[in-house]
Design a protein around this motif. Structure first.
Motif, PDB file in Angstrom:
ATOM      1  N   LYS A 133      -3.823 -47.977  -3.827  1.00  0.00           N
ATOM      2  CA  LYS A 133      -3.809 -48.387  -5.249  1.00  0.00           C
ATOM      3  C   LYS A 133      -3.896 -47.349  -6.251  1.00  0.00           C
ATOM      4  CE  LYS A 133      -6.411 -52.524  -4.072  1.00  0.00           C
ATOM      5  NZ  LYS A 133      -7.695 -53.307  -4.312  1.00  0.00           N
ATOM      6  N   LEU A 134      -3.350 -47.590  -7.248  1.00  0.00           N
ATOM      7  CA  LEU A 134      -2.941 -46.610  -8.223  1.00  0.00           C
ATOM      8  C   LEU A 134      -4.287 -46.579  -9.102  1.00  0.00           C
ATOM      9  CD1 LEU A 134      -1.222 -44.683 -10.006  1.00  0.00           C
ATOM     10  CD2 LEU A 134      -0.356 -46.565 -10.990  1.00  0.00           C
ATOM     11  N   TYR A 135      -4.850 -45.408  -9.271  1.00  0.00           N
ATOM     12  CA  TYR A 135      -6.152 -45.112  -9.933  1.00  0.00           C
ATOM     13  C   TYR A 135      -6.152 -44.130 -11.065  1.00  0.00           C
ATOM     14  CZ  TYR A 135      -8.891 -47.887  -6.641  1.00  0.00           C
ATOM     15  OH  TYR A 135      -9.337 -48.834  -5.929  1.00  0.00           O
ATOM     16  N   GLY A 136      -5.110 -43.169 -11.029  1.00  0.00           N
ATOM     17  CA  GLY A 136      -4.884 -42.212 -11.818  1.00  0.00           C
ATOM     18  C   GLY A 136      -3.417 -41.999 -12.457  1.00  0.00           C
ATOM     19  N   ILE A 137      -3.404 -42.040 -13.729  1.00  0.00           N
ATOM     20  CA  ILE A 137      -1.974 -41.906 -14.239  1.00  0.00           C
ATOM     21  C   ILE A 137      -1.699 -40.290 -14.545  1.00  0.00           C
ATOM     22  CG2 ILE A 137      -0.112 -42.305 -16.117  1.00  0.00           C
ATOM     23  CD1 ILE A 137      -0.878 -44.829 -14.323  1.00  0.00           C
ATOM     24  N   ASN A 138      -0.920 -39.605 -13.746  1.00  0.00           N
ATOM     25  CA  ASN A 138      -0.472 -38.383 -14.054  1.00  0.00           C
ATOM     26  C   ASN A 138       0.125 -37.971 -15.279  1.00  0.00           C
ATOM     27  OD1 ASN A 138       0.287 -35.733 -13.374  1.00  0.00           O
ATOM     28  ND2 ASN A 138       1.811 -36.079 -11.965  1.00  0.00           N
ATOM     29  N   LEU A 139      -0.563 -36.880 -15.875  1.00  0.00           N
ATOM     30  CA  LEU A 139      -0.167 -36.631 -17.216  1.00  0.00           C
ATOM     31  C   LEU A 139       0.759 -35.358 -17.297  1.00  0.00           C
ATOM     32  CD1 LEU A 139      -3.517 -36.794 -19.303  1.00  0.00           C
ATOM     33  CD2 LEU A 139      -1.800 -38.572 -19.201  1.00  0.00           C
ATOM     34  N   GLY A 140       1.131 -34.693 -16.071  1.00  0.00           N
ATOM     35  CA  GLY A 140       1.830 -33.503 -16.189  1.00  0.00           C
ATOM     36  C   GLY A 140       1.872 -32.832 -14.739  1.00  0.00           C
ATOM     37  N   ASN A 141       2.806 -32.423 -14.553  1.00  0.00           N
ATOM     38  CA  ASN A 141       2.916 -31.380 -13.260  1.00  0.00           C
ATOM     39  C   ASN A 141       2.437 -29.915 -13.469  1.00  0.00           C
ATOM     40  OD1 ASN A 141       4.064 -33.635 -11.557  1.00  0.00           O
ATOM     41  ND2 ASN A 141       5.811 -33.541 -12.717  1.00  0.00           N
ATOM     42  N   ASN A 142       2.067 -29.577 -12.427  1.00  0.00           N
ATOM     43  CA  ASN A 142       1.464 -28.235 -12.504  1.00  0.00           C
ATOM     44  C   ASN A 142       1.388 -27.862 -10.901  1.00  0.00           C
ATOM     45  OD1 ASN A 142       0.172 -26.100 -13.847  1.00  0.00           O
ATOM     46  ND2 ASN A 142      -1.721 -27.044 -13.974  1.00  0.00           N
ATOM     47  N   THR A 143       1.345 -26.315 -10.822  1.00  0.00           N
ATOM     48  CA  THR A 143       1.189 -25.751  -9.647  1.00  0.00           C
ATOM     49  C   THR A 143       0.649 -24.312  -9.740  1.00  0.00           C
ATOM     50  OG1 THR A 143       2.256 -25.249  -7.600  1.00  0.00           O
ATOM     51  CG2 THR A 143       3.501 -24.613  -9.441  1.00  0.00           C
ATOM     52  N   TYR A 144      -0.035 -23.576  -8.699  1.00  0.00           N
ATOM     53  CA  TYR A 144      -0.359 -22.289  -8.871  1.00  0.00           C
ATOM     54  C   TYR A 144       0.638 -21.275  -8.960  1.00  0.00           C
ATOM     55  CZ  TYR A 144      -0.527 -23.174  -3.769  1.00  0.00           C
ATOM     56  OH  TYR A 144      -0.004 -23.379  -2.690  1.00  0.00           O
ATOM     57  N   LYS A 303       0.619 -30.214  -8.289  1.00  0.00           N
ATOM     58  CA  LYS A 303      -0.635 -30.985  -8.444  1.00  0.00           C
ATOM     59  C   LYS A 303      -0.500 -31.480 -10.029  1.00  0.00           C
ATOM     60  CE  LYS A 303      -5.344 -30.021  -9.329  1.00  0.00           C
ATOM     61  NZ  LYS A 303      -5.619 -30.373 -10.968  1.00  0.00           N
ATOM     62  N   PRO A 304      -1.089 -32.783  -9.985  1.00  0.00           N
ATOM     63  CA  PRO A 304      -0.951 -33.372 -11.081  1.00  0.00           C
ATOM     64  C   PRO A 304      -1.926 -32.797 -12.109  1.00  0.00           C
ATOM     65  CG  PRO A 304      -2.386 -34.742  -9.620  1.00  0.00           C
ATOM     66  CD  PRO A 304      -1.393 -33.648  -8.811  1.00  0.00           C
ATOM     67  N   SER A 305      -1.632 -32.144 -13.184  1.00  0.00           N
ATOM     68  CA  SER A 305      -2.549 -31.404 -14.093  1.00  0.00           C
ATOM     69  C   SER A 305      -3.896 -32.068 -14.397  1.00  0.00           C
ATOM     70  CB  SER A 305      -1.670 -30.791 -15.346  1.00  0.00           C
ATOM     71  OG  SER A 305      -1.500 -32.081 -16.182  1.00  0.00           O
ATOM     72  N   MET A 306      -3.810 -33.376 -14.626  1.00  0.00           N
ATOM     73  CA  MET A 306      -4.734 -34.281 -14.760  1.00  0.00           C
ATOM     74  C   MET A 306      -4.340 -35.649 -14.890  1.00  0.00           C
ATOM     75  SD  MET A 306      -5.270 -32.551 -18.540  1.00  0.00           S
ATOM     76  CE  MET A 306      -5.136 -31.132 -18.119  1.00  0.00           C
ATOM     77  N   PHE A 307      -5.476 -36.596 -14.912  1.00  0.00           N
ATOM     78  CA  PHE A 307      -4.769 -38.047 -14.917  1.00  0.00           C
ATOM     79  C   PHE A 307      -5.601 -38.713 -16.314  1.00  0.00           C
ATOM     80  CE2 PHE A 307      -5.471 -37.363 -10.125  1.00  0.00           C
ATOM     81  CZ  PHE A 307      -4.086 -37.766  -9.835  1.00  0.00           C
ATOM     82  N   LEU A 308      -5.209 -39.779 -16.332  1.00  0.00           N
ATOM     83  CA  LEU A 308      -5.945 -40.574 -17.284  1.00  0.00           C
ATOM     84  C   LEU A 308      -6.317 -41.901 -16.448  1.00  0.00           C
ATOM     85  CD1 LEU A 308      -4.133 -40.866 -20.832  1.00  0.00           C
ATOM     86  CD2 LEU A 308      -6.584 -40.131 -20.204  1.00  0.00           C
ATOM     87  N   SER A 309      -7.572 -42.315 -16.383  1.00  0.00           N
ATOM     88  CA  SER A 309      -7.939 -43.561 -15.818  1.00  0.00           C
ATOM     89  C   SER A 309      -8.628 -44.291 -16.637  1.00  0.00           C
ATOM     90  CB  SER A 309      -8.916 -42.818 -14.801  1.00  0.00           C
ATOM     91  OG  SER A 309      -8.080 -42.218 -13.717  1.00  0.00           O
ATOM     92  N   ILE A 310      -8.943 -45.633 -16.230  1.00  0.00           N
ATOM     93  CA  ILE A 310      -9.496 -46.593 -17.015  1.00  0.00           C
ATOM     94  C   ILE A 310     -10.881 -47.062 -16.244  1.00  0.00           C
ATOM     95  CG2 ILE A 310      -9.682 -49.149 -17.865  1.00  0.00           C
ATOM     96  CD1 ILE A 310      -6.604 -48.919 -18.224  1.00  0.00           C
ATOM     97  N   THR A 311     -12.090 -46.852 -16.787  1.00  0.00           N
ATOM     98  CA  THR A 311     -13.307 -47.069 -16.024  1.00  0.00           C
ATOM     99  C   THR A 311     -13.663 -48.504 -16.050  1.00  0.00           C
ATOM    100  OG1 THR A 311     -14.906 -47.138 -17.979  1.00  0.00           O
ATOM    101  CG2 THR A 311     -14.022 -45.056 -17.212  1.00  0.00           C
ATOM    102  N   LYS A 312     -14.607 -48.736 -15.210  1.00  0.00           N
ATOM    103  CA  LYS A 312     -14.898 -50.185 -14.845  1.00  0.00           C
ATOM    104  C   LYS A 312     -15.880 -50.689 -15.854  1.00  0.00           C
ATOM    105  CE  LYS A 312     -19.380 -49.850 -12.410  1.00  0.00           C
ATOM    106  NZ  LYS A 312     -20.137 -50.279 -10.941  1.00  0.00           N
ATOM    107  N   HIS A 313     -16.299 -49.713 -16.702  1.00  0.00           N
ATOM    108  CA  HIS A 313     -17.166 -50.090 -17.823  1.00  0.00           C
ATOM    109  C   HIS A 313     -16.335 -50.632 -19.194  1.00  0.00           C
ATOM    110  CE1 HIS A 313     -20.362 -47.458 -15.971  1.00  0.00           C
ATOM    111  NE2 HIS A 313     -20.502 -48.557 -15.648  1.00  0.00           N
ATOM    112  N   SER A 314     -15.245 -50.305 -18.983  1.00  0.00           N
ATOM    113  CA  SER A 314     -14.374 -50.835 -20.194  1.00  0.00           C
ATOM    114  C   SER A 314     -14.298 -52.459 -20.278  1.00  0.00           C
ATOM    115  CB  SER A 314     -12.772 -50.398 -20.195  1.00  0.00           C
ATOM    116  OG  SER A 314     -12.169 -50.692 -21.096  1.00  0.00           O
TER     117      SER A 314
END
Length: 424
Positions: A133-144, A303-314
């Motif tokens: 299941k999809l839990y995080g929307i990738n905001l950008g690509n990154n790598t070391y 690596k995804p630089s970071m995600f956006l997620s929606i919490t269960k408290h929304s």
């Protein structure tokens, strides 16, 4: 006549009341939490303004801080049942939130078109899936990356690194930089707290840092640990790499030895090329990590630089999904955000940015595209106790640097203690 006027007034009052009530019912406020620098905060606030202009019934309440303490704050809010509607997430932590049912699957919002994926390559979003299941929307690509000074390489008579250069090539270049320029070669490819170097080395040999169950380390041969850290220790003894004391002080972009031309290379995430180039006030480039002869697979990964997620408290997940879609797809928003969160995921946003990139941003775009050609799939998200294990590795690495432990003894101590942490 009076009665007719009174009736009209009552009807008008009722209509006004109903209109106000309807308008009030449509108003939604979403809390959005993220971490970052002041520059990121300012850019994100401008994007929120753009979103609210396009969706006047939705208000975004910003909650932002630096990286340090961000997930402590989120943990406290989770314990109190008060997580924000939207939270910026990190690949290292997202599994814990999924396992504890703190963020919700987003598949239904993608299927309904609330989150628009039409302009985003499917491969870009795979890292946000856990348990199918999809839990995080990738905001950008990154790598070391190894960030290096091309002018220093030229002064030392060394060709700039190309894909496929080996660890032997890397060590030879390091020694030549020291011999020709009299400075340290690299600040942190195996530095304490920089786990990416060892993880990369393990992946090249077909292993992972953590096992699939998350209950133990993902490699069984301690010679890999010994061989990797022996490279670091050998160059420290030759004064090609910096001492333990200098490494303790050298832990931010602003005070990195590369900024003051006391080293020719440094290891960071690719999106940090912008900050370190600005701090150094000169053009810098990036190189892939070294390969090994006969490697099982590419150690490098995107690596995804970071995600956006929606919490269960929304209480308003549909509106939260609308905000996510705007955040990743709006060209106007993308121009404001730039590359701060990595290379944008939507094709049209990337194309719109290319025309006005700075030198450092162009380097980042090009490097991420290059790394994609020399990468293998990212490993699963880390287990909940990963930070304890990385802290342990830092401590043991310093014991090697101070010659309290040999690499062989360090490998055994790390395995014993890390597995005990992971097995809890």
């Amino acid at each position: 006549m009076r009665r007719n006027c009174l009736v009209v007034m009552l009807v008008v009052a009722l209509l006004v009341s109903l209109t106000v009530t309807a308008f009030t019912a449509e108003q939604v406020t979403l809390r959005f939490a993220w971490w970052g620098s002041q520059s990121r905060h300012d850019k994100t606030l401008k994007v929120i303004e753009l979103f609210e202009k396009e969706y006047p019934n939705i208000k975004i309440k910003p909650e932002y801080t630096g990286w340090d303490g961000y997930f402590d704050k989120m943990a406290a809010q989770a314990a109190g049942g008060n997580l924000p509607d939207l939270m910026q997430h990190d690949y290292k932590f997202i599994k814990q939130y999924v396992d504890n049912n703190l963020i919700i699957p987003l598949d239904q919002y993608v299927a309904a078109g609330k989150i628009d994926f039409r302009d985003i390559p499917a491969s870009v979003m795979t890292s946000g899936y856990l348990n199918g299941k999809l839990y995080g929307i990738n905001l950008g690509n990154n790598t070391y990356a190894i960030i290096y000074d091309p002018e220093m390489f030229a002064q030392a008579g060394i060709a700039e690194p190309k894909p496929g250069w080996t660890w032997d090539d890397y060590m030879a270049a390091c020694r030549q930089i020291k011999n020709k320029l009299g400075i340290y070669a690299d600040t942190n490819i195996a530095n304490s707290g920089r786990y990416a170097g060892f993880e990369h080395y393990l992946r090249q040999h077909g292993f992972k840092f953590f096992g699939d169950s998350g209950k133990s380390l993902g490699y069984t041969d301690d010679k890999l640990f010994v061989n990797f850290y022996k490279m670091d220790l050998a160059l420290v003894k030759e004064k090609v790499f910096s001492t333990a004391e200098i490494r303790i002080e050298n832990h931010t972009v602003e005070n990195d030895l590369m900024v003051t031309k006391k080293t020719a290379m440094a290891t960071y995430w690719s999106n940090q090329i912008i900050a370190i180039s600005k701090a150094a006030d000169r053009p810098l480039k990036m190189a892939l990590y070294p390969t090994i002869k006969g490697q099982v697979k590419e150690g490098q990964y995107l690596k995804p630089s970071m995600f956006l997620s929606i919490t269960k408290h929304s209480k308003h997940p549909e509106e939260a999904a609308q905000f996510i879609s705007f955040f990743i797809n709006s060209v106007e928003a993308g121009k404001v955000l730039g590359t701060d969160r990595g290379v944008p995921v939507a094709n049209k946003v990337r194309d719109a940015l290319k025309a006005n990139l700075s030198v450092a941003e162009t380097e980042m775009f090009n490097f991420v595209e290059l790394a994609a050609k020399y990468s293998s799939a990212i490993d699963p998200p880390y287990p909940a106790s990963f930070q304890e294990v990385f802290d342990l590795l830092t401590d043991i690495h310093y014991k090697m640097l101070y010659e309290v432990l040999t690499p062989e003894a360090a490998a055994k101590e790390f395995r014993t203690k890390a597995n005990a942490i992971l097995a809890r």
